[in-house]
Design a protein around this motif. Structure first.
Motif, short mmCIF file in Angstrom:
data_model
loop_
_atom_site.label_atom_id
_atom_site.label_comp_id
_atom_site.label_asym_id
_atom_site.label_seq_id
_atom_site.Cartn_x
_atom_site.Cartn_y
_atom_site.Cartn_z
N LYS A 1 26.11 60.42 32.16
CA LYS A 1 25.01 61.22 32.69
C LYS A 1 24.68 60.78 34.11
N LYS A 2 24.62 59.47 34.33
CA LYS A 2 24.31 58.94 35.66
C LYS A 2 25.39 59.31 36.68
N ILE A 3 26.66 59.32 36.25
CA ILE A 3 27.75 59.72 37.15
C ILE A 3 27.53 61.15 37.62
N ARG A 4 27.19 62.03 36.71
CA ARG A 4 27.00 63.44 37.07
C ARG A 4 25.76 63.66 37.94
N GLU A 5 24.74 62.82 37.78
CA GLU A 5 23.51 62.96 38.55
C GLU A 5 23.55 62.23 39.89
N CYS A 6 24.47 61.33 40.05
CA CYS A 6 24.55 60.47 41.24
C CYS A 6 25.02 61.27 42.45
N LYS A 7 24.49 60.95 43.62
CA LYS A 7 24.90 61.62 44.86
C LYS A 7 26.27 61.17 45.32
N SER B 1 41.96 40.51 46.36
CA SER B 1 41.16 39.40 45.81
C SER B 1 39.81 39.96 45.39
N ASN B 2 39.27 39.46 44.30
CA ASN B 2 38.01 39.99 43.78
C ASN B 2 36.86 39.61 44.72
N GLY B 3 36.33 40.62 45.36
CA GLY B 3 35.16 40.43 46.21
C GLY B 3 33.90 40.77 45.44
N THR B 4 32.84 40.96 46.16
CA THR B 4 31.59 41.37 45.53
C THR B 4 31.54 42.88 45.56
N PHE B 5 31.89 43.50 44.46
CA PHE B 5 31.90 44.94 44.36
C PHE B 5 30.56 45.49 43.93
N CYS B 6 29.79 44.68 43.27
CA CYS B 6 28.54 45.16 42.71
C CYS B 6 27.39 44.29 43.21
N SER B 7 26.87 44.65 44.37
CA SER B 7 25.80 43.85 44.95
C SER B 7 24.43 44.23 44.40
N GLN B 8 24.36 45.31 43.59
CA GLN B 8 23.07 45.77 43.08
C GLN B 8 22.52 44.85 42.00
N GLN B 9 23.39 44.12 41.28
CA GLN B 9 22.89 43.31 40.17
C GLN B 9 22.63 41.89 40.59
N LEU C 1 30.21 52.70 39.99
CA LEU C 1 29.09 52.44 40.90
C LEU C 1 28.28 53.72 41.07
N THR C 2 26.99 53.63 40.77
CA THR C 2 26.09 54.77 40.96
C THR C 2 25.12 54.39 42.07
N ASP C 3 24.12 55.24 42.31
CA ASP C 3 23.17 54.99 43.38
C ASP C 3 22.38 53.70 43.19
N ASP C 4 22.13 53.32 41.96
CA ASP C 4 21.23 52.20 41.71
C ASP C 4 21.85 51.01 40.97
#
Length: 80
Positions: free
Chosen positions: A12-18, A72-80, A38-41
């Motif tokens: 649902k979030k994927i479909r609602e995400c910009k 190399s694994n970087g920081t892909f998810c800085s939101q958490q 990765l979504t908006d939030d």
């Protein structure tokens, strides 16, 4: 206690995400390999056995899945 449908909520979030993004990465926390949505939030790790569902969603709404497994694994998810 209420039931939380993880995958239904992510879809649902994927479909609602910009600007949703999907990345294939070597490892995210204890999930290896991982599809990272990765979504908006927020970002959501997806285990390999569920990938096909997300590939179909990506295809239907035109999301290009980026394969970052060779990097190399970087920081892909800085939101958490």
């Amino acid at each position: 206690m209420a039931y939380y449908n993880y995958h239904s909520n992510i879809k649902k979030k994927i479909r609602e995400c910009k600007n949703p993004q999907m990345l294939l990465i070597n490892q995210y926390k204890y999930i290896s390999p991982c599809l990272l949505v990765l979504t908006d939030d927020k970002c959501y790790p997806i285990r390999e056995y569920r990938w096909q569902e997300y590939f179909e969603i990506a295809s239907s709404i035109g999301i290009k899945i980026q394969d970052k497994r060779g990097e190399s694994n970087g920081t892909f998810c800085s939101q958490q």
